[in-house]
Write an enzyme that holds these catalytic residues in place. Sequence first.
Site, PDB file in Angstrom:
ATOM      1  N   HIS A   1      32.025 -14.173  -2.707  1.00 28.28           N
ATOM      2  CA  HIS A   1      32.799 -14.389  -1.675  1.00 28.28           C
ATOM      3  C   HIS A   1      32.827 -15.823  -1.377  1.00 28.28           C
ATOM      4  O   HIS A   1      32.810 -16.268  -0.253  1.00 28.28           O
ATOM      5  CB  HIS A   1      32.579 -13.597  -0.423  1.00 28.28           C
ATOM      6  CG  HIS A   1      32.363 -12.233  -0.613  1.00 28.28           C
ATOM      7  ND1 HIS A   1      31.587 -11.382   0.123  1.00 28.28           N
ATOM      8  CD2 HIS A   1      33.018 -11.360  -1.542  1.00 28.28           C
ATOM      9  CE1 HIS A   1      31.777 -10.120  -0.394  1.00 28.28           C
ATOM     10  NE2 HIS A   1      32.810 -10.082  -1.106  1.00 28.28           N
TER      11      HIS A   1
HETATM   12  C1  LIG Z   1      33.442  -9.857  -8.979  1.00 25.11           C
HETATM   13  C2  LIG Z   1      33.951  -9.948  -7.713  1.00 25.11           C
HETATM   14  C3  LIG Z   1      33.850  -8.817  -6.970  1.00 25.11           C
HETATM   15  C4  LIG Z   1      34.298  -8.920  -5.695  1.00 25.11           C
HETATM   16  N1  LIG Z   1      34.312  -7.718  -4.960  1.00 25.11           N
HETATM   17  C5  LIG Z   1      35.159  -7.747  -3.610  1.00 25.11           C
HETATM   18  C6  LIG Z   1      35.115  -6.363  -3.070  1.00 25.11           C
HETATM   19  O1  LIG Z   1      34.675  -5.450  -3.503  1.00 25.11           O
HETATM   20  N2  LIG Z   1      35.879  -6.344  -1.866  1.00 25.11           N
HETATM   21  C7  LIG Z   1      36.325  -7.708  -1.242  1.00 25.11           C
HETATM   22  O2  LIG Z   1      37.218  -7.589  -0.249  1.00 25.11           O
HETATM   23  N3  LIG Z   1      36.295  -8.870  -2.046  1.00 25.11           N
HETATM   24  C8  LIG Z   1      35.794  -8.640  -3.232  1.00 25.11           C
HETATM   25  N4  LIG Z   1      35.702 -10.015  -3.703  1.00 25.11           N
HETATM   26  C9  LIG Z   1      36.363 -11.244  -3.283  1.00 25.11           C
HETATM   27  C10 LIG Z   1      37.750 -11.236  -3.249  1.00 25.11           C
HETATM   28  O3  LIG Z   1      38.313 -10.712  -4.518  1.00 25.11           O
HETATM   29  C11 LIG Z   1      38.341 -12.556  -3.050  1.00 25.11           C
HETATM   30  O4  LIG Z   1      37.885 -13.030  -1.990  1.00 25.11           O
HETATM   31  C12 LIG Z   1      39.733 -12.817  -3.282  1.00 25.11           C
HETATM   32  O5  LIG Z   1      40.547 -12.033  -4.336  1.00 25.11           O
HETATM   33  C13 LIG Z   1      40.429 -14.299  -3.249  1.00 25.11           C
HETATM   34  O6  LIG Z   1      41.544 -14.430  -3.257  1.00 25.11           O
HETATM   35  P1  LIG Z   1      42.402 -16.026  -3.372  1.00 25.11           P
HETATM   36  O7  LIG Z   1      43.748 -15.597  -3.326  1.00 25.11           O
HETATM   37  O8  LIG Z   1      41.618 -16.894  -2.494  1.00 25.11           O
HETATM   38  O9  LIG Z   1      41.795 -16.374  -4.712  1.00 25.11           O
HETATM   39  P2  LIG Z   1      41.974 -15.470  -6.344  1.00 25.11           P
HETATM   40  O10 LIG Z   1      42.190 -14.056  -5.800  1.00 25.11           O
HETATM   41  O11 LIG Z   1      40.792 -15.674  -7.106  1.00 25.11           O
HETATM   42  O12 LIG Z   1      43.163 -16.103  -7.017  1.00 25.11           O
HETATM   43  C14 LIG Z   1      43.116 -17.390  -7.355  1.00 25.11           C
HETATM   44  C15 LIG Z   1      44.135 -17.446  -8.632  1.00 25.11           C
HETATM   45  O13 LIG Z   1      44.572 -18.679  -8.910  1.00 25.11           O
HETATM   46  C16 LIG Z   1      44.534 -19.042 -10.374  1.00 25.11           C
HETATM   47  N5  LIG Z   1      44.444 -20.172 -10.709  1.00 25.11           N
HETATM   48  C17 LIG Z   1      43.519 -21.142 -10.389  1.00 25.11           C
HETATM   49  N6  LIG Z   1      43.492 -22.317 -10.773  1.00 25.11           N
HETATM   50  C18 LIG Z   1      45.073 -22.320 -11.146  1.00 25.11           C
HETATM   51  C19 LIG Z   1      45.631 -23.491 -11.895  1.00 25.11           C
HETATM   52  N7  LIG Z   1      45.249 -24.707 -11.844  1.00 25.11           N
HETATM   53  N8  LIG Z   1      47.078 -23.094 -12.053  1.00 25.11           N
HETATM   54  C20 LIG Z   1      47.404 -21.918 -12.043  1.00 25.11           C
HETATM   55  N9  LIG Z   1      46.502 -20.856 -11.522  1.00 25.11           N
HETATM   56  C21 LIG Z   1      45.437 -21.223 -11.151  1.00 25.11           C
HETATM   57  C22 LIG Z   1      43.403 -17.999 -10.935  1.00 25.11           C
HETATM   58  O14 LIG Z   1      43.507 -17.626 -12.175  1.00 25.11           O
HETATM   59  C23 LIG Z   1      43.556 -16.811  -9.829  1.00 25.11           C
HETATM   60  O15 LIG Z   1      44.436 -15.826 -10.448  1.00 25.11           O
HETATM   61  C24 LIG Z   1      35.017 -10.100  -5.439  1.00 25.11           C
HETATM   62  C25 LIG Z   1      35.286 -11.196  -5.962  1.00 25.11           C
HETATM   63  C26 LIG Z   1      34.774 -11.129  -7.305  1.00 25.11           C
HETATM   64  C27 LIG Z   1      34.861 -12.315  -8.145  1.00 25.11           C
END
Ligand SMILES: Cc1cc2nc3c(=O)[nH]c(=O)nc-3n(C[C@H](O)[C@H](O)[C@H](O)COP(=O)(O)OP(=O)(O)OC[C@H]3O[C@@H](n4cnc5c(N)ncnc54)[C@H](O)[C@@H]3O)c2cc1C
Length: 530
Positions: free
Chosen positions: A466
């Site tokens: 997280h």
């Molecule tokens: C293994 C794991 C288990 C988890 N389990 C849970 C759970 O059970 N419940 C829960 O609530 N949360 C869980 N989480 C956390 C939750 O999934 C994340 O906090 C949430 O998805 C983050 O959302 P975000 O939009 O901030 O980033 P992300 O969903 O990580 O999205 C970022 C996106 O940007 C893309 N990206 C990055 N750099 C670039 C670039 N330069 N150009 C274009 N695209 C790019 C990436 O490929 C990715 O698709 C877990 C996370 C992980 C990794």
Amino acid sequence: MYDFIIVGGGTSGCVLANRLSKKFNVLLIEAGAETRNNLIDTPMGTLLLYHSKKYNWRYWSQENDNLNRREIYCPQGRGLGGSSVINAMLYVRGNAWDFDNWQALGNAGWGYDSMLKHFRQCERNLDFNDQFHSKAGEMSVQYTPELHPHAERFILAGLQAGYTYNADFNGATQEGVGMYQMTMHNTRRVSAAEAFLYPVRERRRLTVLTDCAVSQIVFDGNRAVGVRYFDGQTYHQVKAAKEIIIAAGTFNSAKLLMLSGVGPTEELARHDIPLIHHLPGVGQNLQEHPDVVITTESRINDTINLSLATLFKVMKGFWQFRKKRYGLLSKPISESGGFFKTRDDLPAPDIQIQSLASMFNDHGFDEQIVKKHGYSIHISLLHPKSRGQVRLNSADHFDKPKIELNLLSHDEDVERLLAGLKIGRHILQQDAYRSHCKQEVYPGEQLRSDEQLVEFIKANVCHVYHPVGACKMGQDEMAVVDEQLKVCGLSGLRVIDCSIMPQIISGNTNAAAMAIGSKGAEMILQQYRH
Ligand SMILES: Cc1cc2nc3c(=O)[nH]c(=O)nc-3n(C[C@H](O)[C@H](O)[C@H](O)COP(=O)(O)OP(=O)(O)OC[C@H]3O[C@@H](n4cnc5c(N)ncnc54)[C@H](O)[C@@H]3O)c2cc1C
């Protein structure tokens, strides 16, 4: 020309693309691939996705003195849906106090009442429809159809230990033991892409590029006007009439800002990156939930592991899932747990437990344990005081970010995690568990004194994926975005994802990432109403 360019099709990015493309021309650029397939659909597929080369950035943090010089694995989702494609699917919003606290820190409009509206707007809850929940949103949320006996055992043991039953961790109170709701529909994973993006993919106003990595934000003076991206063969530049929105996840949002010349002057100078704007907070304030695991060997063979006996069950489960969508593989990795206070005077629970019907330890790298029959409970500290940072390894966008998690650098974090470990042990000593448990493997019965347990914690602490806070929202000189999520000191640029959290929330972060995307979109739509 596009009105908005969204960088990153993860949890927040998918919500943003959905909401903004109702009214505006939107380009979403995602570094990873399309994500509609059986592996991702299958709840137990999580175990493979933790190490997937295709759907996971597979980062590592720097080694650290506090943690016996260990490097720690940091999986992050890559592909449409981002981390929601590889996560454990627990639907936990955090505590009302978290968001009221964000507001009290000076972020007007981010209190619980406002966030509750966005949690409800995003959610299609199959079990609840009340003042906390809604059936009208896009993301399917439910309890699993059938609890694993181990998940029931944990709840029973929690009750025997004197904790109360909580029928809804996302309702009026968070404390107690109970079942987790999941971002699932029947027995399938529902990623943010599945809920928010794929259903609107054919919209005229929405363009989605996959396998394209943004290498830089393009500026005209202090205004962000476009992005440069690499499609695997060539670099392209594309412009937006209104704004660029970075939603690349905590590590990559901070990295992209720095690669684009926005960040601490010294860090940019170290890599010869021309300065666009000095923002000392970029990459700072990194927070994670430190996590310690108790594993116990089981007397009976009803757990999930890689032993020969279970391999047969997994093969049967594969067939059952393919044919009828039920069986072993249809179950999420954790279904029950709880929220606890280590001191009565705390405003919100500071410990979360997730129970697993598997001896899952060290991100699955601990193969010895994975081969045995047993259980684990993951004990996470919800409000750590330690702070880490994200920096650059080089000016090359293909390079991984330099991650310093800095877990347990604050003494109080060690004390509280120790208190959490004792709560976990207390629960596991109850009758509901004891009859099924052969022995505690980690920390091990022989470790009893506080000194021994602290040593154990430092040698084994990990985290629960997280990462937040490296582009924090705020008003002080370390703030990266203001309460409208606009990057301070620049125009035409916002960050909208988990990186904006000023303080980490009391629970898993996916639901909050959706609500942040929804609230960010609402603010943008209000600004460009006319
Ligand atoms: C293994 C794991 C288990 C988890 N389990 C849970 C759970 O059970 N419940 C829960 O609530 N949360 C869980 N989480 C956390 C939750 O999934 C994340 O906090 C949430 O998805 C983050 O959302 P975000 O939009 O901030 O980033 P992300 O969903 O990580 O999205 C970022 C996106 O940007 C893309 N990206 C990055 N750099 C670039 C670039 N330069 N150009 C274009 N695209 C790019 C990436 O490929 C990715 O698709 C877990 C996370 C992980 C990794």
